[in-house]
Design a protein around this motif. Structure first.
Motif, PDB file in Angstrom:
ATOM      1  N   LEU A 113      49.917  43.741  35.736  1.00 29.55           N
ATOM      2  CA  LEU A 113      50.344  42.500  35.069  1.00 29.55           C
ATOM      3  C   LEU A 113      50.497  41.374  36.080  1.00 29.55           C
ATOM      4  CD1 LEU A 113      52.965  44.134  32.695  1.00 29.55           C
ATOM      5  CD2 LEU A 113      50.905  42.882  31.958  1.00 29.55           C
ATOM      6  N   ARG A 114      50.258  40.180  35.595  1.00 29.94           N
ATOM      7  CA  ARG A 114      50.361  38.989  36.450  1.00 29.94           C
ATOM      8  C   ARG A 114      51.486  38.091  35.923  1.00 29.94           C
ATOM      9  NH1 ARG A 114      47.833  41.019  39.828  1.00 29.94           N
ATOM     10  NH2 ARG A 114      45.589  41.307  39.911  1.00 29.94           N
ATOM     11  N   GLY A 129      51.866  36.713  32.250  1.00 32.57           N
ATOM     12  CA  GLY A 129      51.188  37.639  31.346  1.00 32.57           C
ATOM     13  C   GLY A 129      52.026  37.999  30.133  1.00 32.57           C
ATOM     14  N   CYS A 159      48.138  40.887  23.809  1.00 35.26           N
ATOM     15  CA  CYS A 159      48.840  41.394  25.000  1.00 35.26           C
ATOM     16  C   CYS A 159      47.849  41.840  26.072  1.00 35.26           C
ATOM     17  CB  CYS A 159      49.702  42.598  24.621  1.00 35.26           C
ATOM     18  SG  CYS A 159      51.054  42.181  23.523  1.00 35.26           S
ATOM     19  N   ASP A 160      48.252  41.648  27.315  1.00 35.41           N
ATOM     20  CA  ASP A 160      47.459  42.154  28.438  1.00 35.41           C
ATOM     21  C   ASP A 160      47.658  43.659  28.600  1.00 35.41           C
ATOM     22  OD1 ASP A 160      46.568  39.512  29.245  1.00 35.41           O
ATOM     23  OD2 ASP A 160      48.680  39.179  29.776  1.00 35.41           O
ATOM     24  N   ALA A 219      44.689  41.464  24.262  1.00 34.34           N
ATOM     25  CA  ALA A 219      43.931  40.315  24.763  1.00 34.34           C
ATOM     26  C   ALA A 219      42.605  40.843  25.324  1.00 34.34           C
ATOM     27  CB  ALA A 219      44.737  39.629  25.861  1.00 34.34           C
ATOM     28  N   GLY A 276      42.441  43.674  27.804  1.00 34.80           N
ATOM     29  CA  GLY A 276      43.766  44.305  27.758  1.00 34.80           C
ATOM     30  C   GLY A 276      43.674  45.808  27.553  1.00 34.80           C
ATOM     31  N   ARG A 278      40.975  51.253  26.494  1.00 35.34           N
ATOM     32  CA  ARG A 278      40.430  49.931  26.146  1.00 35.34           C
ATOM     33  C   ARG A 278      39.642  50.078  24.851  1.00 35.34           C
ATOM     34  NH1 ARG A 278      36.594  50.432  31.069  1.00 35.34           N
ATOM     35  NH2 ARG A 278      35.157  51.944  30.226  1.00 35.34           N
TER      36      ARG A 278
END
Ligand SMILES: C[S@@+](CC[C@H](N)C(=O)[O-])C[C@H]1O[C@@H](n2cnc3c(N)ncnc32)[C@H](O)[C@@H]1O
Length: 221
Positions: free
Chosen positions: A64-65, A68, A135-136, A162, A165, A219
């Motif tokens: 995560l960034r 995010g 969401c990431d 997202a 994500g 994913r």
């Protein structure tokens, strides 16, 4: 694939950190949570859990960034949600979903105590709660077996990812372990992979740094 397990109706002596339940089991509510909420919380928030749960490494592995958006599905009192909140920082958002109002109340209290303002608790009393924005990362820890229809919920959650994500599931390996639920409460790695396939999801990554749990990142396929 089976996420519904027989419940022996008693706590496993080795159960530690998690009290995995099963809907309709004796001593459990309809969501599989034990009626002894205090004991349940003590296990979830046990300081010794950090040694094998490695929560900071789990959160770091999500990539995560700052800024995010993350979701914790089955957040409980916020063991992971508060750490996710720090990972995305004040400009990010964390949606913490749970079916149990007392968990949500405690999560709010814990966030207040920690001075964390970017956790958004979401009570979903009927289950299958969804984050209100893409969401990431959507994290599920030691909770998948509580979901009455795991593949369906995975599919619905995946619609809230997202681009790029991932849904990450962390759960106990099958068999006897020094911590975690008894074997017949668990969703094995293989059963979880079958649920993921049924939901149309692919494995993006697997990490193996946890001593007792698998870490699978999914994913959209
Ligand atoms: C074993 S606890 C894990 C809590 C947290 N993920 C952790 O690792 O500390 C399982 C949590 O999932 C919640 N839960 C049960 N069924 C659920 C559902 N259908 N949707 C969302 N949360 C659920 C319970 O109320 C409980 O807080």
């Amino acid at each position: 694939m089976s996420t519904h397990r027989k419940h022996p109706g008693h706590a496993h002596p080795a159960e530690h950190g998690h009290d995995h339940g099963h809907p309709h089991a004796p001593g459990r509510d309809r969501h599989g949570n034990p009626e002894d909420l205090e004991g349940y919380l003590a296990r979830l928030e046990d300081p010794a859990r950090v040694e094998w749960q490695k929560p900071d490494e789990v959160v770091a592995a999500l990539g995560l960034r700052p800024g995010g958006v993350a979701c914790d599905a089955g957040a409980g009192p916020g063991y992971f949600a508060l750490r996710l909140a720090r990972a995305v920082g004040p400009t990010g958002r964390v949606y913490a979903i749970d079916v149990e109002p007392r968990m949500i109340a405690l999560l709010e209290e814990r966030a207040r105590e920690a001075g964390v303002a970017n956790v958004h608790p979401l009570l979903a009393p009927e289950g299958e709660g969804l984050p209100p924005e893409p969401c990431d990362a959507i994290l599920i820890v030691n909770t998948f077996h509580h979901f009455p229809d795991g593949p369906r919920y995975l599919r619905r959650l995946s619609e809230r990812l997202a681009p790029g994500g991932r849904i990450v599931n962390v759960d106990f390996h099958a068999g006897e372990l020094p911590v975690g639920p008894p074997p017949d409460h668990k969703v094995s790695r293989e059963d979880f992979l079958a649920a993921a396939r049924a939901a149309g999801l692919d494995v993006a990554e697997e990490r193996t740094f946890l001593p007792y749990q698998y870490f699978l990142a999914l994913r959209v396929g």
